[in-house]
Design an enzyme around this catalytic site. Structure first.
Site, PDB file in Angstrom:
ATOM      1  N   GLU A  39       1.030  16.856  -6.289  1.00  0.00           N
ATOM      2  CA  GLU A  39      -0.418  16.900  -6.482  1.00  0.00           C
ATOM      3  C   GLU A  39      -0.937  18.331  -6.363  1.00  0.00           C
ATOM      4  O   GLU A  39      -1.807  18.759  -7.109  1.00  0.00           O
ATOM      5  CB  GLU A  39      -1.087  16.029  -5.417  1.00  0.00           C
ATOM      6  CG  GLU A  39      -2.599  16.087  -5.426  1.00  0.00           C
ATOM      7  CD  GLU A  39      -3.217  15.089  -4.446  1.00  0.00           C
ATOM      8  OE1 GLU A  39      -2.564  14.783  -3.430  1.00  0.00           O
ATOM      9  OE2 GLU A  39      -4.339  14.625  -4.705  1.00  0.00           O
TER      10      GLU A  39
ATOM     11  N   GLU B  92      -4.706   5.019  -2.285  1.00  0.00           N
ATOM     12  CA  GLU B  92      -5.614   5.396  -3.359  1.00  0.00           C
ATOM     13  C   GLU B  92      -5.208   4.649  -4.616  1.00  0.00           C
ATOM     14  O   GLU B  92      -5.736   3.606  -4.927  1.00  0.00           O
ATOM     15  CB  GLU B  92      -5.607   6.913  -3.555  1.00  0.00           C
ATOM     16  CG  GLU B  92      -6.768   7.392  -4.370  1.00  0.00           C
ATOM     17  CD  GLU B  92      -7.279   8.769  -3.947  1.00  0.00           C
ATOM     18  OE1 GLU B  92      -8.272   9.174  -4.498  1.00  0.00           O
ATOM     19  OE2 GLU B  92      -6.682   9.418  -3.079  1.00  0.00           O
TER      20      GLU B  92
END
Ligand code: BGC
Length: 892
Positions: free
Chosen positions: A749, A486
């Site tokens: 996260e 990502e």
């Protein structure tokens, strides 16, 4: 150090920048003095052009004595600056008594200012390949890497026949590159030119190579990899490579200035040759493969036999927009030794003790030629001690090294970067020891500006994790995470983290550059992208994500006083609000909310998406009105203020019931309503509901990415700093200290990235290095240390120092280099009272609110005089207004 001293001199927010191309650079300096009440009342800047060899200086601008009170963005107002020239600027200040300081100086160098300064052409490898190909087998690399090409080596030779005084290399790549001149590496940039939206512009680098140039024969070499240009990047498997082009290209021009006043250019174009080499492939996500048997030897030195090399091809297409540097480059800023090396299966597991972004430098000993060593990377280990790599998704993050059997061999990849704490090494015949590996941290080389420490080791670890999250994710762009497939500039993550980042480090130049990509990604209609540069994720306009295009320039203005950036951003900020209004004329943001991610990764709560969206609509509109006021666009200010009022009224009508309950009844819904002042008359009821929603969850948070940044600040603003402390200090799931207790060295996260009960969260999205939940760092500085500024102050010129002291922490020491100078706020709870240590830089004035009765300085009651302008008691403490200086107070 009694005098007023200017330090940290910068031009365009950078220390001695090479190759800037702004027309009117801004000068900046910070101030310090031990003298109470020290103040700058004027400055005098003289700018001189230095000739090659720095022999003579030619004055180009004298600012004359100019009244001023700090060194924030003082604009150059002289005649146009010239291409490639270096300028020295000399600064003198006048203090409050009119005494002039000694001159201090610094320099900056201009880049290539005119279009016809760019004489080089893009060159690349030979595109028509003749070669036999074998079908894949188990011995070939993975399918993803099978077609990745070798890194290119490009070279040319030239003669220098006359005495020279100066040489500069201007270089860049569609890809990533490193240059060498006569066997020496040029500069220390990594992964240059970094990542900007290449469809808009590419940054070139400027290097002083005078000392590397030879009289006589010279060789210039460039090594080129795929990088963001053509390599794998992002998570959409349908478009995971070739984002900007299919093959990397190099561009360079070397300018030699001779002693006789003439000059000459050596440029990429005709006369360059190209070859593959030891790097079989290199890719940011997949890793690098290196065959030491194919090393090229002295290919960057003159006289190298390049007979087998092919002529490099020249790209006839447009040059594109090449721009000078705006911010600090990526560098290898730190090296961490491995703390452990353990045998695992038929390999070794190295632990570097810290989750980082970068790569490893290995030393291998006595391997036989052809031995294939394989290195894989992971952030965490599984319970059996093996690497947990599932969460990397399609990022293979694997390096391979093929030994040349040369005895002691060192290898560090050139054009890849991994997010990891652990490395697994397999394939070695010999042993590996911890001393054979060193983790190399890569990030934009931004200066740290803040430090924060407390009596509580867990909070200190949390703060370190936040800081590492910033280090690891401020690589080329503010990424969401450094490990999986990502690594994109997600606009909400950084929008909520911005203030924390800006306390920690001098991120001004970094954001100035990246915000151009946010603006470039804005659609014609006015919608801001969800990621910038906009690749792979082509969606736009999500609430709190798109709003980054408004929130960040505004906060940048507040933190750094960057008015020019605000001016440059203003039109795009307005277009965003107009776009939202056009699509949502009734003030409720329902349409064109893109992917509407809501309060992403909240736990045990469902914040209504339209509540969140509409709250942000009101907030961003209010910020645009504030920006209009700051830029003296009064009509706009009135228009957007009125619009914000209508949105607030709509919010209330639509979402707030008679009991002041906000639809969804979550912590985040009240945090939004309170933080964005959506119904000020319901403040107390909202505050009551917020506390209730926390209690209903057993005193635990439920907020996701968006709500979390407001949690402690809002609790503090409603007089419940005690509750904010309780949330901070909780260590059960979900909480900030939960991950700390599990040994985290970066911010996760997800609150539940790993839990005792359920193990790892879904590997489909589970990074252990995302900074968004670390947005609490702002509150640590602002409210725990208490370093803040007045609501209408910029660049911390008017400080508000108001520490909140609650149970669980007995002392705090925080320093912060504001744009004007260094602030310190340190407090300690003593047996029978408090001890405060405060430093206010020259150029600021501070309002202090210090808990405790009977404030004393040097044993005597604090009173007016000697820098203290005003003292008054309030319920529970003392409020003072002080000028610059260092203060030590005690209170009961
Ligand atoms: C990213 C986030 C981002 C989000 C958007 C994720 O995959 O890692 O940090 O903001 O998508 O919802």
């Amino acid at each position: 150090m009694d005098n007023l001293i200017a330090y940290d001199l910068r031009a365009e927010h950078l220390h001695e920048p090479m190759g800037i191309d702004v027309e009117r650079p801004r000068f900046g300096w910070r101030l310090r003095s031990d003298r109470r009440g020290a103040r700058q009342t004027g400055h005098h800047i003289v700018v001189e052009q230095l000739s090659a060899g720095n022999a003579e200086a030619l004055e180009v601008w004298d600012s004359d004595w100019t009244a001023s009170s700090d060194g924030v963005d003082v604009e150059y107002l002289g005649p146009p600056l010239e291409t490639g020239k270096r300028y020295r600027w000399q600064l003198r200040l006048r203090d409050e008594a009119g005494v002039e300081t000694d001159a201090v100086d610094s320099w900056f160098e201009m880049g290539l200012l005119r279009p016809d300064d760019r004489r080089a052409r893009w060159i690349h490898r030979v595109t028509r390949v003749d070669g036999a190909t074998d079908p894949p087998s188990d011995a070939t690399p993975s399918l993803a890497t099978r077609r990745l090409p070798p890194a290119d080596h490009l070279r040319t030779e030239f003669q220098v026949r006359r005495p020279f005084v100066r040489a500069r290399l201007y270089a860049t790549a569609r890809g990533v590159y490193v240059a060498w001149l006569n066997g020496a590496r040029v500069g220390d940039h990594e992964l240059a030119p970094g990542w900007t939206d290449y469809r808009d512009r590419i940054v070139y680098q400027t290097f002083d190579v005078t000392d590397l140039l030879n009289r006589g024969a010279n060789a210039l070499g460039i090594m080129l990899g795929e990088g963001w240009w053509s390599g794998f990047y992002g998570s959409d498997r349908r478009r995971q490579g070739f984002h900007y082009g299919e093959l990397p290209e190099a561009w360079a021009q070397l300018r030699i200035d001779y002693a006789d006043g003439s000059s000459e250019l050596v440029v990429t174009g005709e006369g360059w040759t190209v070859s593959g080499g030891p790097i079989l492939y290199s890719d940011l996500l997949m890793g690098e493969s290196y065959d030491a048997r194919r090393e090229l030897g002295a290919w960057t030195e003159p006289g190298f036999d390049a007979a087998a090399w092919q002529p490099a091809e020249i790209d006839d297409g447009p040059l594109g927009r090449l721009v000078g540097i705006r911010d600090e480059p990526i560098r290898a800023v730190e090296r961490l030794p491995a703390v452990a090396c353990t045998r695992h299966g038929d390999g070794w597991i190295l632990d570097f003790g810290q989750n980082i972004s970068g790569r490893v430098r290995f030393t291998f000993r006595d391997e036989s030629s052809g031995t294939i060593v394989r290195m894989r990377y992971a952030e965490v280990l599984q319970s059996d001690g093996s690497l947990y790599t599932e969460n990397l998704r399609t990022a293979e993050a694997t390096d391979t090294f093929v030994s040349a059997g040369a005895g002691v061999e060192s290898y560090e990849p050139s054009f890849t970067s991994h997010g990891f704490r652990y490395a697994e090494v397999t394939g070695l015949a010999g042993r590996l020891e911890a001393g054979d590996a060193e983790a190399v941290v890569l990030r934009n080389d931004i200066c740290w500006s803040g430090s924060f420490e407390t009596s509580n080791p867990d909070v200190n670890q949390l703060e370190r994790n936040i800081r590492w999250g910033q280090r690891d994710n401020f690589v080329a762009v503010p990424t969401d995470c450094p490990q999986r497939d990502e690594r994109l500039g997600w606009t909400a993550d950084v929008q909520v983290f911005f203030a924390t980042a800006a306390y920690n480090a001098d991120v001004q130049a970094f954001f100035d550059r990246w915000l151009r990509d946010v603006r470039f990604g804005q659609t014609e209609e006015g919608s801001f992208p969800d990621v910038a540069p906009k690749i792979t994720i082509l969606t736009e306009g999500a609430p709190a994500w798109g709003d980054g295009g408004v929130v960040i320039p505004w906060k940048q203005y507040q933190f750094f006083g960057d008015r020019r950036l605000l001016e440059e951003s203003y039109a795009s900020m307005v277009r965003w609000i107009d776009f939202l209004e056009l699509n949502n004329p009734d003030g409720i943001w329902r349409r064109r909310a893109g992917k509407n991610y809501g309060d992403w990764l909240q736990v045990d709560a469902t914040t209504d998406r339209h509540v969140l969206a509409t709250a942000y609509f009101a907030y961003s509109t209010e910020l645009v009105a504030a920006a209009a006021t700051a830029l003296r666009r009064d009509d706009d200010a009135a228009r957007y203020r009125a619009l914000a009022g209508r949105i607030r009224a709509a919010f209330r009508r639509e979402f707030v019931d008679d009991n002041a309950m906000v639809k969804g009844d979550t912590q985040t819904s009240y945090l939004l309503a309170l933080a964005f002042k959506l119904a000020p008359d319901l403040h107390d009821q909202f505050a009551g509901h917020l506390v209730r929603t926390i209690e209903e969850h057993g005193g635990s948070l439920t907020t996701g990415f968006i709500g979390v940044s407001l949690l402690c600040p809002v609790l503090t603003s409603i007089g419940r700093a005690d509750l904010a402390y309780r949330l901070l200090l909780r260590d059960g799931y979900p909480s900030w200290l939960y991950s700390v207790r599990q040994g985290a060295t970066t911010i996760w996260e997800r609150w539940d990235g790993w839990t005792k009960e359920h193990g790892f969260q879904s590997a489909k999205m589970n990074s252990f290095n995302h900074y968004a939940l670390g947005s609490v760092g702002e509150w640590l500085y602002r409210s725990v240390a208490g370093i803040d500024q007045a609501a209408d102050s910029t660049a911390f010129r008017r400080l508000e120092i108001a520490p909140h002291i609650e149970t669980g922490i007995t002392w705090v020491t925080a320093d912060y280099d504001t744009p004007v100078g260094r602030v310190r706020s340190a407090w300690r709870r003593e047996k029978d009272g408090y001890l405060y240590e405060i430093a206010v830089p020259p150029g600021s004035r501070a309002r202090l609110r210090l808990p405790g009765k009977g404030l004393r300085e040097d044993g005597a009651p604090a009173a007016q005089g000697a820098g203290i302008e005003d003292v008054r008691e309030y319920d529970g403490g003392t409020e003072l207004v002080v000028q610059s200086g260092n203060y030590v107070f005690t209170a009961e």
